[in-house]
Design a protein around this motif. Structure first.
Motif, mmCIF file in Angstrom:
data_model
loop_
_atom_site.group_PDB
_atom_site.id
_atom_site.type_symbol
_atom_site.label_atom_id
_atom_site.label_comp_id
_atom_site.label_asym_id
_atom_site.label_seq_id
_atom_site.Cartn_x
_atom_site.Cartn_y
_atom_site.Cartn_z
ATOM 1 N N LEU A 168 11.040 -34.355 -4.460
ATOM 2 C CA LEU A 168 11.851 -33.148 -4.314
ATOM 3 C C LEU A 168 12.030 -32.774 -2.847
ATOM 4 O O LEU A 168 13.102 -32.296 -2.439
ATOM 5 C CB LEU A 168 11.194 -31.987 -5.068
ATOM 6 N N ALA A 169 11.005 -32.974 -2.052
ATOM 7 C CA ALA A 169 11.030 -32.546 -0.650
ATOM 8 C C ALA A 169 11.973 -33.373 0.219
ATOM 9 O O ALA A 169 12.177 -33.033 1.388
ATOM 10 C CB ALA A 169 9.615 -32.597 -0.074
ATOM 11 N N LYS A 170 12.561 -34.424 -0.327
ATOM 12 C CA LYS A 170 13.436 -35.284 0.471
ATOM 13 C C LYS A 170 14.804 -34.667 0.746
ATOM 14 O O LYS A 170 15.535 -35.145 1.612
ATOM 15 C CB LYS A 170 13.599 -36.634 -0.216
ATOM 16 N N ARG B 169 4.263 -20.619 -7.552
ATOM 17 C CA ARG B 169 3.749 -20.124 -8.825
ATOM 18 C C ARG B 169 2.694 -21.046 -9.433
ATOM 19 O O ARG B 169 1.791 -20.596 -10.141
ATOM 20 C CB ARG B 169 4.912 -19.934 -9.806
ATOM 21 N N ALA B 170 2.810 -22.331 -9.140
ATOM 22 C CA ALA B 170 1.889 -23.300 -9.737
ATOM 23 C C ALA B 170 0.591 -23.445 -8.944
ATOM 24 O O ALA B 170 -0.445 -23.821 -9.504
ATOM 25 C CB ALA B 170 2.571 -24.670 -9.834
ATOM 26 N N ALA C 217 11.143 -27.038 -4.970
ATOM 27 C CA ALA C 217 9.722 -27.382 -4.981
ATOM 28 C C ALA C 217 8.874 -26.228 -4.472
ATOM 29 O O ALA C 217 7.824 -25.912 -5.038
ATOM 30 C CB ALA C 217 9.483 -28.629 -4.136
ATOM 31 N N ARG C 218 9.309 -25.597 -3.399
ATOM 32 C CA ARG C 218 8.546 -24.475 -2.848
ATOM 33 C C ARG C 218 8.467 -23.313 -3.834
ATOM 34 O O ARG C 218 7.424 -22.671 -3.966
ATOM 35 C CB ARG C 218 9.180 -24.019 -1.535
ATOM 36 N N ASP C 219 9.572 -23.052 -4.506
ATOM 37 C CA ASP C 219 9.595 -21.955 -5.474
ATOM 38 C C ASP C 219 8.625 -22.227 -6.618
ATOM 39 O O ASP C 219 7.840 -21.343 -7.014
ATOM 40 C CB ASP C 219 11.016 -21.765 -6.018
ATOM 41 N N ALA D 250 6.895 -21.492 4.637
ATOM 42 C CA ALA D 250 7.909 -20.998 3.717
ATOM 43 C C ALA D 250 7.633 -19.559 3.308
ATOM 44 O O ALA D 250 8.545 -18.743 3.180
ATOM 45 C CB ALA D 250 7.968 -21.889 2.479
ATOM 46 N N ALA D 251 6.361 -19.233 3.133
ATOM 47 C CA ALA D 251 5.997 -17.868 2.752
ATOM 48 C C ALA D 251 6.372 -16.885 3.851
ATOM 49 O O ALA D 251 6.853 -15.788 3.603
ATOM 50 C CB ALA D 251 4.506 -17.789 2.446
#
Length: 209
Positions: A166-168, A182-183, A176-178, A204-205
């Motif tokens: 996903l990070a690509k 939560r995970a 992915a960050r979102d 990101a936060a």
């Protein structure tokens, strides 16, 4: 030798070198001729199989290869002979999807999903391989299930490669960050450490206030 070995080392760690030394002293030294034929060093330290050893053949995987060839020749996914396939066969199928006559794109994945319902699978191994294909192709219908998977599953062998895929892309990284925010509380600290770095989660936060 095996009975004594497991009895003596139950619930203990063992290195390869330690095992080889014990094998040599307690078994191989008693019959040097047989030991030479066994090619122990080649089996343990060499790449692949020792010379002269026949490559194993799998009739089950052969069936998968046959259907992959038919798919590549233009057979619709729904017409493939997949009845009775087990997990490893589906993994072989997903990992080797042909790029012809059409590439593994959104259209091809939609056809496969309609025929085999991969997105709705309850098998984590199959989902893992499917999600990697979906991420690479940008197959968005799989993303809600991908999100649920990342929120529910914490095994690093699954979540690490999926987050990395996903990070690509910028869009994938945002997704992915979102999900990770939560995970993260449910992941093992070692997984958190690796994924914090991969996703720059702390940065990101800050960006999100």
């Amino acid at each position: 030798f095996l009975h004594d070995y497991f009895a003596a080392h139950a619930f203990q760690s063992m290195t390869t070198a330690g095992f080889v030394a014990e094998l040599q002293g307690k078994l191989l030294d008693a019959d040097p001729a047989a030991a030479a034929k066994a090619e122990v060093q080649a089996w343990i330290y060499g790449p692949g199989l020792p010379p002269g050893i026949a490559e194993p053949q799998s009739p089950a995987f052969g069936k998968v290869d046959t259907e992959l060839a038919r798919l590549g020749a233009g057979t619709p996914p729904a017409a493939l002979a997949t009845t009775g396939w087990v997990t490893q066969q589906w993994q072989q199928f997903l990992r080797n999807l042909p790029q012809t006559p059409t590439p593994v794109d959104v259209v091809r994945l939609a056809e496969l999903d309609a025929a085999f319902h991969f997105t709705a699978s309850g098998n984590a191994e199959i989902l893992f391989d499917w999600f990697q294909r979906a991420i690479t192709a940008g197959y968005k219908p799989a993303y809600p299930a991908l999100e649920r998977f990342l929120l529910a599953v914490g095994r690093r062998k699954f979540i690490g490669p999926l987050y990395a895929a996903l990070a690509k892309t910028p869009e994938g990284l945002a997704f992915a960050r979102d999900v990770y925010a939560r995970a993260r509380p449910g992941y093992h600290p070692l997984a958190q450490l690796a994924l914090d770095g991969l996703l720059n989660a702390k940065e990101a936060a800050k960006e999100n206030g």
